[in-house]
Design an enzyme around this catalytic site. Structure first.
Site, mmCIF file in Angstrom:
data_model
loop_
_atom_site.group_PDB
_atom_site.id
_atom_site.type_symbol
_atom_site.label_atom_id
_atom_site.label_comp_id
_atom_site.label_asym_id
_atom_site.label_seq_id
_atom_site.Cartn_x
_atom_site.Cartn_y
_atom_site.Cartn_z
ATOM 1 N N HIS A 125 -9.079 -3.455 -3.132
ATOM 2 C CA HIS A 125 -8.123 -2.752 -2.262
ATOM 3 C C HIS A 125 -8.480 -1.269 -2.175
ATOM 4 O O HIS A 125 -8.482 -0.677 -1.091
ATOM 5 C CB HIS A 125 -6.697 -2.941 -2.814
ATOM 6 C CG HIS A 125 -5.627 -2.247 -2.035
ATOM 7 N ND1 HIS A 125 -4.646 -2.918 -1.348
ATOM 8 C CD2 HIS A 125 -5.374 -0.922 -1.847
ATOM 9 C CE1 HIS A 125 -3.840 -2.026 -0.753
ATOM 10 N NE2 HIS A 125 -4.267 -0.809 -1.039
ATOM 11 N N GLU A 126 -8.814 -0.675 -3.342
ATOM 12 C CA GLU A 126 -9.115 0.774 -3.363
ATOM 13 C C GLU A 126 -10.465 1.076 -2.726
ATOM 14 O O GLU A 126 -10.594 2.062 -1.985
ATOM 15 C CB GLU A 126 -9.087 1.305 -4.802
ATOM 16 C CG GLU A 126 -7.754 1.120 -5.534
ATOM 17 C CD GLU A 126 -6.547 1.571 -4.738
ATOM 18 O OE1 GLU A 126 -5.470 0.981 -4.908
ATOM 19 O OE2 GLU A 126 -6.664 2.496 -3.901
ATOM 20 N N HIS A 135 -10.230 1.329 0.891
ATOM 21 C CA HIS A 135 -9.723 2.623 1.387
ATOM 22 C C HIS A 135 -10.872 3.609 1.612
ATOM 23 O O HIS A 135 -10.825 4.439 2.516
ATOM 24 C CB HIS A 135 -8.724 3.254 0.406
ATOM 25 C CG HIS A 135 -7.306 2.764 0.555
ATOM 26 N ND1 HIS A 135 -6.615 2.808 1.745
ATOM 27 C CD2 HIS A 135 -6.457 2.230 -0.341
ATOM 28 C CE1 HIS A 135 -5.404 2.317 1.573
ATOM 29 N NE2 HIS A 135 -5.273 1.959 0.318
ATOM 30 N N CYS A 151 0.850 -1.194 0.000
ATOM 31 C CA CYS A 151 0.000 0.000 0.000
ATOM 32 C C CYS A 151 0.883 1.241 0.000
ATOM 33 O O CYS A 151 1.897 1.280 0.718
ATOM 34 C CB CYS A 151 -0.887 -0.012 1.247
ATOM 35 S SG CYS A 151 -2.041 1.367 1.326
#
Ligand code: K2U
Ligand code: NI
Length: 184
Positions: free
Chosen positions: A153-154, A157, A110
């Site tokens: 993954h994004e 966030h 990351c």
């Protein structure tokens, strides 16, 4: 342009907040922010630009990582067939996903984490993502393989989730039953 000094690191509250929806149609300011996220990811994959500005290569970036707590992300990644997935989206949402899981055999990293955190990160093998593009048009993406992992993954966030929240702390490399191994 975004450089590493703009990317917040672990411990910054923005990484643990739930980002807010962006009003559609997008404002000029929100369009500029979204464009800058994609620009960073593309720049970071250009060896000359990355070297000149000290950019850490990435295949995705979410607005909370530049301390903007809004639901925006950018992805620029090729899949195993060399198909390019280059998208900058407002308000992305996983609207459906496979039961089957997948994981990146190298583990994940990351841009907001300046350390290695080893271990398999369980993801859905296939996801359908709905979002709005820079023009404010609805986009629906059916994803698998590395692109599916990057989008998850994004999107994490945007919900204040870090990749290592998913790692089995007792045994980080414990095989994930029935999961697909995805090579980078
Ligand atoms: O969100 C970010 O911090 C960008 C990550 C995204 C990411 C990491 C691992 C798995 C999926 C997405 C960076 O891209 S980390 C560097 C990287 C580069 C190529 C492939 C995987 C990870
Ligand atoms: Ni990240």
């Amino acid at each position: 342009m975004i450089t590493m000094k703009d990317i917040v690191r672990e411990g910054h509250p923005a990484l643990r907040q739930a980002a807010v929806e962006v009003p559609m149609p997008p404002s000029d300011e929100d369009k500029e922010i979204l464009k800058s996220l994609l620009e960073y990811v593309v720049n970071s994959q250009n060896p000359e630009i990355a070297a000149e500005y000290g950019l850490r290569p990435g295949v995705g970036l979410a607005a909370p990582q530049i301390n903007v707590s809004k639901k925006m992300l950018a992805v620029n990644v090729v899949d195993e067939k060399e198909t390019l997935y280059s998208h900058a989206l407002f308000n992305p949402k996983i609207i459906s996903h496979s039961v089957e899981k997948a994981y990146l055999t190298t583990g994940e990293g990351c841009l907001s984490v300046d350390r290695q955190v080893p271990g398999f990160v369980p993801r859905y093998a296939r996801v359908t993502v709905k979002g709005w593009n820079i023009e404010g048009e609805e986009v629906k993406l059916r994803l698998k393989g590395l692109p599916a992992i990057v989008f998850q993954h994004e999107i994490d966030h945007l919900n204040g989730i870090m990749f290592y929240d998913h790692i089995n702390q007792e045994n980080p490399f414990e095989p994930i039953p029935g999961a697909l191994a995805v090579e980078r």
